[in-house]
Motif scaffolding. Structure first.
Motif, PDB file in Angstrom:
ATOM      1  N   LYS A 160       0.842  -1.190   0.000  1.00 26.42           N
ATOM      2  CA  LYS A 160       0.000   0.000   0.000  1.00 26.42           C
ATOM      3  C   LYS A 160       0.877   1.240   0.000  1.00 26.42           C
ATOM      4  CE  LYS A 160      -3.752   2.205   2.571  1.00 26.42           C
ATOM      5  NZ  LYS A 160      -4.644   2.116   3.750  1.00 26.42           N
ATOM      6  N   VAL A 161       0.657   2.107  -0.966  1.00 23.18           N
ATOM      7  CA  VAL A 161       1.437   3.331  -1.075  1.00 23.18           C
ATOM      8  C   VAL A 161       0.844   4.389  -0.157  1.00 23.18           C
ATOM      9  CG1 VAL A 161       2.197   5.189  -2.600  1.00 23.18           C
ATOM     10  CG2 VAL A 161       2.139   2.836  -3.440  1.00 23.18           C
ATOM     11  N   VAL A 162       1.636   4.859   0.793  1.00 21.65           N
ATOM     12  CA  VAL A 162       1.245   5.962   1.672  1.00 21.65           C
ATOM     13  C   VAL A 162       2.222   7.096   1.413  1.00 21.65           C
ATOM     14  CG1 VAL A 162       0.808   6.713   4.032  1.00 21.65           C
ATOM     15  CG2 VAL A 162       0.375   4.340   3.395  1.00 21.65           C
ATOM     16  N   ALA A 163       1.847   7.992   0.530  1.00 23.86           N
ATOM     17  CA  ALA A 163       2.747   9.060   0.112  1.00 23.86           C
ATOM     18  C   ALA A 163       2.848  10.143   1.184  1.00 23.86           C
ATOM     19  CB  ALA A 163       2.273   9.665  -1.203  1.00 23.86           C
ATOM     20  N   LYS A 164       4.069  10.513   1.489  1.00 28.55           N
ATOM     21  CA  LYS A 164       4.312  11.598   2.437  1.00 28.55           C
ATOM     22  C   LYS A 164       3.957  12.926   1.772  1.00 28.55           C
ATOM     23  CE  LYS A 164       8.036  13.659   5.210  1.00 28.55           C
ATOM     24  NZ  LYS A 164       7.337  13.541   6.503  1.00 28.55           N
ATOM     25  N   ARG A 165       3.355  13.825   2.512  1.00 32.91           N
ATOM     26  CA  ARG A 165       2.956  15.116   1.956  1.00 32.91           C
ATOM     27  C   ARG A 165       3.954  16.185   2.383  1.00 32.91           C
ATOM     28  NH1 ARG A 165      -2.228  15.740  -0.064  1.00 32.91           N
ATOM     29  NH2 ARG A 165      -3.384  13.776  -0.136  1.00 32.91           N
ATOM     30  N   PHE A 215      -5.493  12.171   1.574  1.00 34.51           N
ATOM     31  CA  PHE A 215      -5.349  13.274   2.516  1.00 34.51           C
ATOM     32  C   PHE A 215      -6.166  12.996   3.776  1.00 34.51           C
ATOM     33  CE2 PHE A 215      -6.971  17.288   4.248  1.00 34.51           C
ATOM     34  CZ  PHE A 215      -5.780  17.948   4.526  1.00 34.51           C
ATOM     35  N   ILE A 216      -7.396  12.531   3.565  1.00 32.93           N
ATOM     36  CA  ILE A 216      -8.243  12.173   4.711  1.00 32.93           C
ATOM     37  C   ILE A 216      -7.610  11.030   5.494  1.00 32.93           C
ATOM     38  CG2 ILE A 216     -10.486  11.200   5.353  1.00 32.93           C
ATOM     39  CD1 ILE A 216     -11.661  12.696   2.929  1.00 32.93           C
ATOM     40  N   GLU A 217      -7.122  10.025   4.776  1.00 36.75           N
ATOM     41  CA  GLU A 217      -6.550   8.857   5.441  1.00 36.75           C
ATOM     42  C   GLU A 217      -5.308   9.207   6.253  1.00 36.75           C
ATOM     43  OE1 GLU A 217      -6.085   4.462   3.874  1.00 36.75           O
ATOM     44  OE2 GLU A 217      -4.440   5.697   3.115  1.00 36.75           O
ATOM     45  N   THR A 218      -4.416  10.015   5.674  1.00 33.82           N
ATOM     46  CA  THR A 218      -3.190  10.347   6.395  1.00 33.82           C
ATOM     47  C   THR A 218      -3.460  11.219   7.610  1.00 33.82           C
ATOM     48  OG1 THR A 218      -2.840  12.213   4.856  1.00 33.82           O
ATOM     49  CG2 THR A 218      -1.717  10.124   4.359  1.00 33.82           C
ATOM     50  N   THR A 272       2.844   8.719   7.242  1.00 33.67           N
ATOM     51  CA  THR A 272       4.030   8.011   6.774  1.00 33.67           C
ATOM     52  C   THR A 272       3.735   6.514   6.783  1.00 33.67           C
ATOM     53  OG1 THR A 272       5.009   7.771   8.979  1.00 33.67           O
ATOM     54  CG2 THR A 272       5.550   9.777   7.729  1.00 33.67           C
ATOM     55  N   PRO A 273       4.464   5.720   5.972  1.00 37.91           N
ATOM     56  CA  PRO A 273       4.241   4.261   5.997  1.00 37.91           C
ATOM     57  C   PRO A 273       4.424   3.670   7.391  1.00 37.91           C
ATOM     58  CG  PRO A 273       5.568   4.893   4.095  1.00 37.91           C
ATOM     59  CD  PRO A 273       5.428   6.115   4.938  1.00 37.91           C
ATOM     60  N   GLN A 274       5.369   4.221   8.159  1.00 36.45           N
ATOM     61  CA  GLN A 274       5.622   3.691   9.493  1.00 36.45           C
ATOM     62  C   GLN A 274       4.412   3.933  10.409  1.00 36.45           C
ATOM     63  OE1 GLN A 274       7.668   5.740   7.834  1.00 36.45           O
ATOM     64  NE2 GLN A 274       9.274   4.285   7.247  1.00 36.45           N
ATOM     65  N   LYS A 275       3.883   5.153  10.384  1.00 46.50           N
ATOM     66  CA  LYS A 275       2.721   5.477  11.214  1.00 46.50           C
ATOM     67  C   LYS A 275       1.493   4.684  10.773  1.00 46.50           C
ATOM     68  CE  LYS A 275       4.174  10.192  12.374  1.00 46.50           C
ATOM     69  NZ  LYS A 275       3.845  11.637  12.274  1.00 46.50           N
ATOM     70  N   VAL A 300       7.413  10.578  -1.217  1.00 44.69           N
ATOM     71  CA  VAL A 300       6.343  11.510  -1.592  1.00 44.69           C
ATOM     72  C   VAL A 300       5.633  11.102  -2.873  1.00 44.69           C
ATOM     73  CG1 VAL A 300       7.492  13.430  -0.444  1.00 44.69           C
ATOM     74  CG2 VAL A 300       7.892  13.036  -2.886  1.00 44.69           C
ATOM     75  N   CYS A 301       6.169  10.111  -3.600  1.00 45.28           N
ATOM     76  CA  CYS A 301       5.589   9.744  -4.897  1.00 45.28           C
ATOM     77  C   CYS A 301       4.244   9.060  -4.698  1.00 45.28           C
ATOM     78  CB  CYS A 301       6.539   8.823  -5.651  1.00 45.28           C
ATOM     79  SG  CYS A 301       5.883   8.314  -7.264  1.00 45.28           S
ATOM     80  N   PRO A 302       3.180   9.558  -5.325  1.00 46.90           N
ATOM     81  CA  PRO A 302       1.849   8.952  -5.140  1.00 46.90           C
ATOM     82  C   PRO A 302       1.714   7.569  -5.760  1.00 46.90           C
ATOM     83  CG  PRO A 302       1.766  10.701  -6.781  1.00 46.90           C
ATOM     84  CD  PRO A 302       3.124  10.767  -6.165  1.00 46.90           C
ATOM     85  N   THR A 303       2.637   7.209  -6.666  1.00 45.38           N
ATOM     86  CA  THR A 303       2.585   5.871  -7.255  1.00 45.38           C
ATOM     87  C   THR A 303       3.710   4.978  -6.748  1.00 45.38           C
ATOM     88  OG1 THR A 303       3.864   6.594  -9.197  1.00 45.38           O
ATOM     89  CG2 THR A 303       1.459   6.711  -9.350  1.00 45.38           C
ATOM     90  N   GLY A 304       4.558   5.512  -5.866  1.00 48.81           N
ATOM     91  CA  GLY A 304       5.578   4.697  -5.211  1.00 48.81           C
ATOM     92  C   GLY A 304       6.784   4.345  -6.042  1.00 48.81           C
ATOM     93  N   ILE A 305       7.092   5.097  -7.101  1.00 49.57           N
ATOM     94  CA  ILE A 305       8.250   4.778  -7.928  1.00 49.57           C
ATOM     95  C   ILE A 305       9.479   5.538  -7.442  1.00 49.57           C
ATOM     96  CG2 ILE A 305       6.757   4.417  -9.926  1.00 49.57           C
ATOM     97  CD1 ILE A 305       7.992   7.033 -11.079  1.00 49.57           C
ATOM     98  N   ASP A 306      10.636   5.095  -7.904  1.00 45.43           N
ATOM     99  CA  ASP A 306      11.900   5.759  -7.606  1.00 45.43           C
ATOM    100  C   ASP A 306      12.351   6.465  -8.877  1.00 45.43           C
ATOM    101  OD1 ASP A 306      14.423   6.594  -6.902  1.00 45.43           O
ATOM    102  OD2 ASP A 306      15.008   4.707  -5.959  1.00 45.43           O
TER     103      ASP A 306
END
Length: 473
Positions: free
Chosen positions: A30-35, A130-133, A139-142, A278-284
């Motif tokens: 699950k991608v949880v993008a940092k804002r 945004f609502i979910e975070t 963050t993925p850790q949280k 921060v990537c919404p699709t989780g790529i590098d």
């Protein structure tokens, strides 16, 4: 010659290594993008705000009616004072062509800008995440900590709040979509009183479920596996297309950097992976341009913030073309790029066509059809008779009274229409008319004839139609 072959082999191997190192998230993680704040995040919010028109539009009123209404049952599209009928559908076709080519043109210049800033899937996903975070952790850790925490009243209430907000947005999305096709206030009343039509309930259900699932759960997987645009983007790029890109020449070799330290043996990249976070699709993005990149620029904001903290110049990740990164050459001017010129020409033609259509849009449409079975009839007194079907379309919002006359042919008389006709708004009034010419008056086998539809209540919108009268050779 052998050196060139070796160099080519090395380049190919580098490409294979880079591609083999790509990671496409197939939904297992699950991608949880940092804002993070930044200029591209602000630009993204601005692009997303365009969708407010979608929610506000149906509530705009004009002359006591809904300003914009796609009335499919009555085959009418209302835009303030303008009403588009099926006869004018070519304008809609040109409008769709304009936006399709505009999408291709923008992609060839600056990549998937539409995906990153305006696409409904991107926008709704961004709002849902945004609502979910804000509720479960940014963050993925949280997020993982929240997920693994034992069940409690706090956890259950927060999950319930999240899904309640998601469903509320999904319901509002479905209702708003339906409101573009019927009066919005009547629609609200029909839904609350359970009197809405079956079609309205189906539309509401489809959009509610689709929005809830796509934006809440599938997210970037929609872009990866369901959106055809992601598959087509590659053919729209060239060496002059500017995209978010990592400057490997400056950034490599990457490595950790202590605060205040300077290591001339390392590149600017400190391998903090904030660009990935921060990537919404989780790529590098450091692994090159990939299918998952929607060119939103969030990685640029993230990298610039790190460059500021390490006292290095910005631009390690930036919008750049292939020529800029690999040949130190600026992109070619737009007027020197053939595909941009072709796209621009098509856009100009489509826009001109739509502009011409609106400029010449009439409030009535008159058509005369010459019946060909038989082509003419010779009556017992020797006169020649032709039969016609007259069709008058009323594009106004009021009843109009119409009377018909003919001109342009000496001796011709109109029969079968003795009185004026009332035509309702949006309706077509077909009538059968007979035109007769006395014996000896017809000079040739084919004569021109003009029909006039006189609008008694508003003579300014009266209209004429050129037809023919046929007789024996």
């Amino acid at each position: 010659m052998s050196e060139n072959l070796k160099s080519a082999e090395l380049n190919i191997n580098d490409i294979y290594d880079e591609v083999s190192d790509w990671h496409v998230n197939a939904g297992g993680t699950k991608v949880v993008a940092k804002r993070m704040s930044g200029r591209f995040r602000r630009l993204k919010w601005f692009g997303m705000s365009v969708w407010l028109i979608f929610f506000i539009g149906p509530y705009l009123r004009w002359n006591g009616k809904q300003a914009v209404l796609f009335d499919i049952p009555n085959r009418q599209f209302h835009f303030f004072d303008i009403t588009i009928f099926p006869q004018d559908i070519w304008m809609l076709s040109l409008t769709l062509l304009f936006f399709a080519i505009l999408l291709a043109a923008v992609t060839s210049i600056a990549g998937r800008v539409f995906c990153g800033y305006f696409c409904f899937q991107t926008v709704w996903t961004d709002v849902f995440t945004f609502i979910e975070t804000r509720i479960e952790g940014d963050t993925p850790q949280k997020a993982m900590k929240f997920k693994s925490a034992p069940a409690s009243f706090s956890k259950i209430s927060r999950i319930t709040l999240k899904h309640s907000l998601w469903l509320a947005i999904a319901l509002l999305t479905g209702l708003t979509f339906a409101a573009w096709f019927t009066d919005v206030f009547q629609l609200w009343h029909d839904f609350f009183t359970l009197q809405a039509s079956l079609v309205a309930w189906i539309v509401l259900g489809m959009f509610t479920v689709g929005t809830y699932v796509f934006a809440g759960f599938m997210r970037e997987q929609v872009c990866f596996w369901l959106c055809p645009y992601a598959r087509l983007q590659g053919v729209m790029y060239d060496q002059d297309t500017v995209l978010p890109a990592y400057d490997a020449e400056r950034g490599e070799p990457r490595g950790k950097l202590k605060k205040g330290a300077v290591d001339s043996t390392k590149g600017s990249c400190i391998d903090c992976k904030v660009c990935v976070a921060v990537c919404p699709t989780g790529i590098d993005i450091r692994k090159g341009q990939q299918e998952g990149c929607i060119t939103c620029g969030m990685c640029i904001d993230a990298c610039d913030s790190i460059m500021d903290k390490t006292n290095q110049p910005r631009g390690l990740i930036r919008y750049a073309s292939y020529k800029d990164l690999h040949h130190n050459a600026p992109p070619a001017a737009l007027y020197k790029r053939p595909r941009v010129l072709i796209y621009s020409f098509i856009l100009m033609v489509a826009f001109s066509g739509v502009g011409y259509g609106f400029a010449t849009l009439s409030t009535t449409e008159f058509q005369v059809i010459h019946n060909r079975q038989p082509v003419f009839v010779q009556l017992s007194d020797g006169s020649i008779q032709n039969r016609y079907t007259l069709k008058m379309l009323n594009k106004t919002n009021e009843n109009i009274e119409v009377s018909y006359t003919i001109s342009g042919l000496d001796g011709a008389t109109l029969h079968g229409i003795d009185e004026s006709v009332i035509i309702e708004p949006g309706k077509v009034s077909p009538l059968q008319a007979l035109v007769r010419i006395p014996d000896g008056k017809l000079q040739t086998e084919l004569e021109h004839l003009t029909f006039t539809a006189n609008v008694i209540s508003n003579p300014d919108i009266s209209v004429q139609y050129e037809s023919i009268f046929m007789g024996p050779k």
